[in-house]
Motif scaffolding. Structure first.
Motif: not given
Length: 283
Positions: A23, A75-80, A133, A137
């Protein structure tokens, strides 16, 4: 960009390269060296050090290095963010924070035990975190038991266990665990939830969930840190040991880790606490 950290990676030192590679920087190169060589090799090789004391990319308070990467790079990706919680829970021995933490620790520790080549270990770590991940996700809402009848039977079984547990004032495992912890108080306090659950023949998830009921409303990790701090204070008041020696004797990874946890519990750094005790004793 080159990144460098200490050798024999587990949890955080496998998660951070995965996050960078997937990422942040797909061309990143990762180097593992002995702990004492990280800073000098980082300068010589023009690499960015991480997950060691006194560098930018490291632990802050109760956050691990993976958390800092997430924050630093916006980073704002909910899965991360879900993975960040799991990594933090596993890397700081607070397995009550995330049900997946015990498994992540067990798998990375086992891989590190089996594989001595750090770069080969990193490649397997990349596969491991790719899988985590995908779960975070796409699959968090799914259960392994999909059959309605099986699920109903499991619910009945869980309720039975809960009722059976509630019927006892103090379960046998609690009494035995108190004895184990007491035996460790005067040694190195190096108990881990997995080791205890194995000795007690109690599943670690159940032990983590039930522990606080019988130990001062604290999680296992919080309770052990409390004992470590209490022992450190005793050693500071009764021995001439240096703070580094006390940190080692009380089971902390290094003096920086000791200072951070000590200040969180007492409001003072170990050095200031020691000075205040000396002043009071001279009066």
């Amino acid at each position: 960009m080159k990144w460098i950290t200490r050798e024999r990676p587990k949890i955080d030192r496998l998660a951070c390269p995965w996050l960078i590679k997937r990422f942040i920087d797909r061309e990143a190169e990762f180097l593992y060296v002995p702990f004492e060589a990280v800073q000098s090799e980082a300068t010589r090789l023009k690499a960015i050090p991480y997950d060691v004391p006194d560098v930018e990319y490291t632990h802050y308070e109760d956050q691990c290095t993976f958390d800092y990467f997430v924050k630093k790079h916006g980073i704002t990706n909910p899965a991360l963010l879900t993975i960040a919680t799991i990594v933090r829970a596993a890397d700081t021995d607070r397995h009550d924070m995330a049900g997946q933490a015990s498994g992540l620790w067990a798998i990375t520790a086992g891989l590190s035990y089996n594989i001595k080549d750090d770069h080969e270990l990193l490649q397997l770590g990349m596969v491991l975190y790719d899988g985590l991940y995908s779960w975070a996700k796409h699959l968090q809402g799914e259960k392994h038991t999909q059959n309605p009848t099986e699920y109903m039977l499991l619910e009945v079984y869980r309720k039975f266990l809960k009722q059976k547990s509630a019927a006892k004032k103090t379960p046998a495992w609690v009494r035995e665990l108190k004895g184990i912890i007491q035996d460790q108080v005067d040694t190195d306090l190096s108990l881990r939830l997995q080791d205890v659950s194995k000795n007690l023949q109690v599943h670690p998830s159940y032990l983590s969930r039930e522990f606080s009921k019988y130990f001062d409303n604290l999680t296992f990790g919080e309770y052990m840190r409390k004992l470590r701090i209490e022992r450190a204070i005793h050693l500071m008041e009764s021995t001439p040991y240096s703070l580094s020696e006390i940190a080692y004797l009380c089971g902390f990874s290094d003096q920086s880790h000791f200072s951070r946890i000590f200040k969180k519990h007492t409001g003072l750094s170990p050095s200031l606490y020691k000075k205040s005790k000396l002043k009071r004793s001279k009066r």
